[in-house]
Design an enzyme around this catalytic site. Sequence first.
Site, PDB file in Angstrom:
ATOM      1  N   HIS A  94       0.810  -1.219   0.000  1.00  0.00           N
ATOM      2  CA  HIS A  94       0.000   0.000   0.000  1.00  0.00           C
ATOM      3  C   HIS A  94       0.841   1.266   0.000  1.00  0.00           C
ATOM      4  O   HIS A  94       0.395   2.334   0.423  1.00  0.00           O
ATOM      5  CB  HIS A  94      -1.007  -0.033   1.150  1.00  0.00           C
ATOM      6  N   ASP A 163      -5.908   4.779  10.007  1.00  0.00           N
ATOM      7  CA  ASP A 163      -7.327   4.922   9.639  1.00  0.00           C
ATOM      8  C   ASP A 163      -7.848   3.686   8.917  1.00  0.00           C
ATOM      9  O   ASP A 163      -9.043   3.412   8.915  1.00  0.00           O
ATOM     10  CB  ASP A 163      -7.514   6.109   8.688  1.00  0.00           C
ATOM     11  N   GLU A 279      -9.447  13.865  14.850  1.00  0.00           N
ATOM     12  CA  GLU A 279      -8.969  14.140  13.494  1.00  0.00           C
ATOM     13  C   GLU A 279      -9.776  15.317  12.948  1.00  0.00           C
ATOM     14  O   GLU A 279     -10.485  16.003  13.679  1.00  0.00           O
ATOM     15  CB  GLU A 279      -9.122  12.892  12.584  1.00  0.00           C
TER      16      GLU A 279
HETATM   17  P1  FAD Z   1       4.341  -1.850   1.880  1.00  0.00           P
HETATM   18  O1  FAD Z   1       3.853  -0.838   0.937  1.00  0.00           O
HETATM   19  O2  FAD Z   1       4.257  -3.266   1.455  1.00  0.00           O
HETATM   20  O3  FAD Z   1       5.844  -1.513   2.321  1.00  0.00           O
HETATM   21  C1  FAD Z   1       6.193  -0.211   2.735  1.00  0.00           C
HETATM   22  C2  FAD Z   1       7.688  -0.145   3.076  1.00  0.00           C
HETATM   23  O4  FAD Z   1       7.933  -0.905   4.244  1.00  0.00           O
HETATM   24  C3  FAD Z   1       8.587  -0.732   1.997  1.00  0.00           C
HETATM   25  O5  FAD Z   1       9.786  -0.020   1.949  1.00  0.00           O
HETATM   26  C4  FAD Z   1       8.821  -2.152   2.476  1.00  0.00           C
HETATM   27  O6  FAD Z   1      10.035  -2.680   1.989  1.00  0.00           O
HETATM   28  C5  FAD Z   1       8.838  -1.960   3.979  1.00  0.00           C
HETATM   29  N1  FAD Z   1       8.342  -3.139   4.684  1.00  0.00           N
HETATM   30  C6  FAD Z   1       7.193  -3.802   4.496  1.00  0.00           C
HETATM   31  N2  FAD Z   1       7.088  -4.812   5.366  1.00  0.00           N
HETATM   32  C7  FAD Z   1       8.202  -4.781   6.122  1.00  0.00           C
HETATM   33  C8  FAD Z   1       8.693  -5.569   7.197  1.00  0.00           C
HETATM   34  N3  FAD Z   1       8.024  -6.622   7.671  1.00  0.00           N
HETATM   35  N4  FAD Z   1       9.884  -5.239   7.738  1.00  0.00           N
HETATM   36  C9  FAD Z   1      10.594  -4.179   7.289  1.00  0.00           C
HETATM   37  N5  FAD Z   1      10.187  -3.423   6.263  1.00  0.00           N
HETATM   38  C10 FAD Z   1       9.000  -3.715   5.694  1.00  0.00           C
HETATM   39  N6  FAD Z   1      -0.552   5.358   7.176  1.00  0.00           N
HETATM   40  C11 FAD Z   1      -0.766   5.856   8.398  1.00  0.00           C
HETATM   41  O7  FAD Z   1       0.167   6.055   9.162  1.00  0.00           O
HETATM   42  N7  FAD Z   1      -2.037   6.150   8.823  1.00  0.00           N
HETATM   43  C12 FAD Z   1      -3.122   5.911   8.058  1.00  0.00           C
HETATM   44  O8  FAD Z   1      -4.241   6.179   8.474  1.00  0.00           O
HETATM   45  C13 FAD Z   1      -2.922   5.355   6.768  1.00  0.00           C
HETATM   46  N8  FAD Z   1      -3.970   5.069   5.982  1.00  0.00           N
HETATM   47  C14 FAD Z   1      -3.750   4.522   4.755  1.00  0.00           C
HETATM   48  C15 FAD Z   1      -4.858   4.208   3.955  1.00  0.00           C
HETATM   49  C16 FAD Z   1      -4.670   3.650   2.709  1.00  0.00           C
HETATM   50  C17 FAD Z   1      -5.865   3.322   1.859  1.00  0.00           C
HETATM   51  C18 FAD Z   1      -3.352   3.436   2.227  1.00  0.00           C
HETATM   52  C19 FAD Z   1      -3.122   2.899   0.852  1.00  0.00           C
HETATM   53  C20 FAD Z   1      -2.247   3.754   3.004  1.00  0.00           C
HETATM   54  C21 FAD Z   1      -2.435   4.296   4.278  1.00  0.00           C
HETATM   55  N9  FAD Z   1      -1.361   4.614   5.107  1.00  0.00           N
HETATM   56  C22 FAD Z   1      -1.593   5.113   6.352  1.00  0.00           C
HETATM   57  C23 FAD Z   1       0.034   4.450   4.650  1.00  0.00           C
HETATM   58  C24 FAD Z   1       0.599   3.113   5.071  1.00  0.00           C
HETATM   59  O9  FAD Z   1       0.816   3.058   6.456  1.00  0.00           O
HETATM   60  C25 FAD Z   1       1.963   2.882   4.415  1.00  0.00           C
HETATM   61  O10 FAD Z   1       1.861   3.003   3.023  1.00  0.00           O
HETATM   62  C26 FAD Z   1       2.488   1.502   4.772  1.00  0.00           C
HETATM   63  O11 FAD Z   1       3.792   1.348   4.300  1.00  0.00           O
HETATM   64  C27 FAD Z   1       1.617   0.467   4.132  1.00  0.00           C
HETATM   65  O12 FAD Z   1       1.861  -0.783   4.676  1.00  0.00           O
HETATM   66  P2  FAD Z   1       2.096  -1.995   3.700  1.00  0.00           P
HETATM   67  O13 FAD Z   1       2.031  -3.186   4.571  1.00  0.00           O
HETATM   68  O14 FAD Z   1       1.195  -1.968   2.543  1.00  0.00           O
HETATM   69  O15 FAD Z   1       3.608  -1.667   3.276  1.00  0.00           O
END
Ligand code: FAD
Length: 528
Positions: A94, A163, A279
């Site tokens: 994400h 969120d 918020e």
């Molecule tokens: P990914 O996109 O898969 O990875 C993100 C980064 O983290 C990459 O660099 C990856 O290599 C690294 N990573 C992933 N897993 C690990 C691991 N296990 N160990 C070490 N590194 C790792 N953020 C907020 O803070 N608050 C919110 O309310 C919020 N709402 C969101 C709503 C939506 C619809 C979306 C799309 C995003 C939102 N986000 C929010 C942002 C979100 O927290 C970040 O984009 C987060 O990185 C997404 O997590 P993911 O598991 O999809 O990570």
Amino acid sequence: MATNKLLLTFAICRLIVTVGLTLRPTELLRLGLNGQLSLDPTDMETASLDFGMMSRAEPLAVFHPASAEDVVRLVDAAYASVNGFTVSAKGHGHSINGQAQTSHGVVIEMSGSVKKLAQLSPLVSMEQEVQEQRYVDVWGGELWIDVLRATLQYGLAPKSWTDYLYLSVGGTLSNAGISGQAFNHGPQISNVYELDVVTGKGELMTCSEEQNSELFHAVLGGLGQFGIITRARIPLEPAPQRVRWIRALYSNFTAFTKDQEFLISLHGHPNSQKFDYIEGFVIVDDGLINNWRSSFFSPRNPVKITSFNANGSVLYCLEVTKNYDESSANTIDQEIEALLEKLDFIPTSVFTTDLPYVDFLDRVHKNELKLRSKGLWDVPHPWLNLLVPKSRISDFDKGVFKGILGNNTSGPILIYPMNKDKWDHRSSVVTPDEQVFYLVAFLRSALDTVIGGDESQSLEYLTNQNRRILRFCDDAGIKLKQYLPHYTTQEEWMDHFGDKWAQFYQRKMEFDPRRILATGQRIFKPSF
Ligand code: FAD
């Protein structure tokens, strides 16, 4: 099993051909990986894209680990190989700008089916007797929604949220993890007891405040640069049963921010009543208030912005909640009334709803399902998330909300303040240099097609507008920090980290000296 081995050999051969790995297939097979190394087109496609849908990089292979030891073996092989290959952990993908992608190595799919994860680690292991020690041990790829569902079975839940819950634990802990609870509990990175981390040297280390603390602080908010989180120990609290969810409108920005700042200041008064979540968002047109997260306002009873705002200028919506249990249901109305009395919103503009705790926390998912059904979820997302110091938030309002933005936002704009003393300065994350700062989040969706000659929702238009916002802040001397930062040169990263860069760099050299991890962040280039 035989097919699995064949696939694995094929994937390894491809790695060898492409990056010239010096390990022979038999040697990699001898690593004893129990998970699956995959070249399946669906796996490859999923790993090549992310929620932002703006960047694409195809990995050499995708790895589905069966355990933390599997992650160790793969990273160790990458670290030890003469020519090297990169390793990127992917949570739920994400990210917006390809942060979990790599074209020079393997993407580790950390999130998977619940069944598989349940085999990896028992989800809940708690010491129930002592409240302080209630926690859950979760796999790094676990989604927060699954953590919530599992802990609720014990009447418990984590304290600090995002969120949206379809994000992985490792993914949000690599950034910060913020929502309306952050003013009180701090971001999610302030709510971790212990981690298991596979460093860029292929070592599995347990770390906490007391043990390997340098690695612990580096990894929290560390953008995946120092290691792969395979386990996180998250503190829990008794889960509330219900939530009273309130929205109120303001036409005056100063009154709006004054009230938000007052409400978040109550965290410092343990005995005073306070809201549990604070918020807010900016409203520039009618469509937004009735459509976005519309489970709140009833479609049968649409809110007419013009009834609050005859001159059509920007409105601001405060959003707060108070948690309660059936046992305290009789006092909740008075408690909320007493808090609302102190605020200065437009008197007739209070909207209240009441729902189970889990429905409140999972509220954005409802919106996701609606957008998916209209084909509006898998579209480019030129999001911009900023942390703006309190002292300049009104300049930001004048220049951006009432200036650059015009009346077309292409998605929700969140705005809420947080207290810096709830953020641990030893973590890798950077925030503005003031006790109170605001998250301002432009959560935009771009449309592929231009409707009626209106280009204001095109990816190019919105990306340019993001640049204008950043340039305006730069010219005005507003010392903001990007949240979920995206830069393409090391100079920009050095500027982003400021005083913390030297430490960030040093930690990188210590924990990932070949710079093979999370190269999609574009902070460091691999050393091969
Ligand atoms: P990914 O996109 O898969 O990875 C993100 C980064 O983290 C990459 O660099 C990856 O290599 C690294 N990573 C992933 N897993 C690990 C691991 N296990 N160990 C070490 N590194 C790792 N953020 C907020 O803070 N608050 C919110 O309310 C919020 N709402 C969101 C709503 C939506 C619809 C979306 C799309 C995003 C939102 N986000 C929010 C942002 C979100 O927290 C970040 O984009 C987060 O990185 C997404 O997590 P993911 O598991 O999809 O990570």
